[in-house]
Scaffold this motif. Structure first.
Motif, PDB file in Angstrom:
ATOM      1  N   UNK A   1     -45.127   5.025  40.669  1.00  0.00           N
ATOM      2  CA  UNK A   1     -45.468   4.022  39.534  1.00  0.00           C
ATOM      3  C   UNK A   1     -45.714   4.629  38.582  1.00  0.00           C
ATOM      4  N   UNK A   2     -45.457   6.058  38.355  1.00  0.00           N
ATOM      5  CA  UNK A   2     -45.806   5.523  36.435  1.00  0.00           C
ATOM      6  C   UNK A   2     -45.067   5.594  35.675  1.00  0.00           C
ATOM      7  N   UNK A   3     -43.826   4.899  36.158  1.00  0.00           N
ATOM      8  CA  UNK A   3     -42.951   4.486  34.955  1.00  0.00           C
ATOM      9  C   UNK A   3     -41.966   3.759  36.086  1.00  0.00           C
ATOM     10  N   UNK A   4     -41.296   2.870  35.415  1.00  0.00           N
ATOM     11  CA  UNK A   4     -39.918   1.936  35.884  1.00  0.00           C
ATOM     12  C   UNK A   4     -38.561   3.070  36.133  1.00  0.00           C
ATOM     13  N   UNK A   5     -37.943   2.838  37.096  1.00  0.00           N
ATOM     14  CA  UNK A   5     -36.609   2.789  36.445  1.00  0.00           C
ATOM     15  C   UNK A   5     -35.664   2.950  35.502  1.00  0.00           C
ATOM     16  N   UNK A   6     -36.022   2.345  35.091  1.00  0.00           N
ATOM     17  CA  UNK A   6     -35.602   1.731  33.094  1.00  0.00           C
ATOM     18  C   UNK A   6     -35.722   2.661  32.576  1.00  0.00           C
ATOM     19  N   UNK A   7     -36.839   2.992  32.676  1.00  0.00           N
ATOM     20  CA  UNK A   7     -37.050   3.684  31.912  1.00  0.00           C
ATOM     21  C   UNK A   7     -36.937   5.382  31.993  1.00  0.00           C
ATOM     22  N   UNK A   8     -37.180   5.880  32.988  1.00  0.00           N
ATOM     23  CA  UNK A   8     -36.335   7.440  33.596  1.00  0.00           C
ATOM     24  C   UNK A   8     -35.169   7.373  33.266  1.00  0.00           C
ATOM     25  N   UNK A   9     -33.971   5.813  33.151  1.00  0.00           N
ATOM     26  CA  UNK A   9     -32.357   5.841  32.853  1.00  0.00           C
ATOM     27  C   UNK A   9     -32.640   6.035  31.469  1.00  0.00           C
ATOM     28  N   UNK A  10     -33.487   5.536  30.529  1.00  0.00           N
ATOM     29  CA  UNK A  10     -33.490   5.597  29.341  1.00  0.00           C
ATOM     30  C   UNK A  10     -33.614   7.233  28.597  1.00  0.00           C
ATOM     31  N   UNK A  11     -34.955   7.879  29.638  1.00  0.00           N
ATOM     32  CA  UNK A  11     -35.713   9.062  28.854  1.00  0.00           C
ATOM     33  C   UNK A  11     -34.115  10.096  29.424  1.00  0.00           C
ATOM     34  N   UNK A  12     -33.931   9.708  30.468  1.00  0.00           N
ATOM     35  CA  UNK A  12     -33.111  10.813  30.229  1.00  0.00           C
ATOM     36  C   UNK A  12     -31.081  10.788  29.529  1.00  0.00           C
ATOM     37  N   UNK A  13     -31.045   9.688  29.054  1.00  0.00           N
ATOM     38  CA  UNK A  13     -30.197   9.099  27.815  1.00  0.00           C
ATOM     39  C   UNK A  13     -30.669   9.744  26.082  1.00  0.00           C
ATOM     40  N   UNK A  14     -31.425   9.822  26.212  1.00  0.00           N
ATOM     41  CA  UNK A  14     -32.522  10.060  25.057  1.00  0.00           C
ATOM     42  C   UNK A  14     -32.226  11.429  25.014  1.00  0.00           C
ATOM     43  N   UNK A  15     -32.592  12.522  26.008  1.00  0.00           N
ATOM     44  CA  UNK A  15     -32.070  13.540  26.511  1.00  0.00           C
ATOM     45  C   UNK A  15     -31.228  14.610  26.275  1.00  0.00           C
ATOM     46  N   UNK A  16     -30.512  13.533  26.353  1.00  0.00           N
ATOM     47  CA  UNK A  16     -28.715  13.877  26.084  1.00  0.00           C
ATOM     48  C   UNK A  16     -28.273  13.843  25.027  1.00  0.00           C
ATOM     49  N   UNK A  17     -28.865  13.069  24.247  1.00  0.00           N
ATOM     50  CA  UNK A  17     -28.474  12.814  23.081  1.00  0.00           C
ATOM     51  C   UNK A  17     -29.310  14.279  22.294  1.00  0.00           C
ATOM     52  N   UNK A  18     -30.014  14.629  22.746  1.00  0.00           N
ATOM     53  CA  UNK A  18     -30.277  16.250  21.793  1.00  0.00           C
ATOM     54  C   UNK A  18     -29.789  17.103  21.969  1.00  0.00           C
TER      55      UNK A  18
END
Length: 137
Positions: A56-73
């Motif tokens: 419950x620290x984050x929702x799945x949307x935050x997880x997915x957006x974070x992984x998408x952001x990391x892929x851009x680096x």
């Protein structure tokens, strides 16, 4: 200058409440010159984020957006991590009482002659003992 990025530094960048000026500087350097990670990095980051969703620290949307952001680096996955696991990585883990996972980051930094960005106390101590430049604190 490129660097080796570990999961602790990555997670400190992801979670705003853990982000420091030093971590922001690491990511500025990463954006400018790229970074290297061992092949286990993606698994570690995905696991921590998934556990964050489950707890419950984050929702799945935050997880997915974070992984998408990391892929851009500009982060390169080292293709040779496994080749060193049973030799130099294991020896570093043994010498410094690290997990094999943490030793993989140190081995990569040493092999590539790059500074290591980490917040992990034991890994930082081992890197200092091996005369690897450190970033993140």
């Amino acid at each position: 200058m490129s660097l080796v990025l570990d999961s602790s530094a990555t997670l400190a960048w992801i979670y705003m409440e853990e982000r420091s000026e030093a971590i922001a500087s690491v990511f500025d350097q990463l954006i400018a010159a790229g970074a290297w990670v061992p092949s286990l990095w993606r698994l570690e980051i995905a696991n921590v984020l998934e556990m964050g969703v489950r707890r419950g620290r984050m929702d799945a949307a935050f997880r997915d957006a974070t992984l998408a952001d990391l892929e851009l680096l500009p982060i390169q996955t080292d293709p040779d991590t496994e080749k060193h696991a049973w030799r130099s990585t294991l020896r570093l883990a043994e010498r410094h009482r690290l997990t094999i996972y943490d030793a993989a980051y140190l081995e990569l930094a040493m092999r590539r002659g790059l500074p290591l960005a980490s917040l992990d106390r034991e890994l930082r101590a081992a890197a200092a003992a091996e005369r690897v430049a450190l970033l993140g604190e």
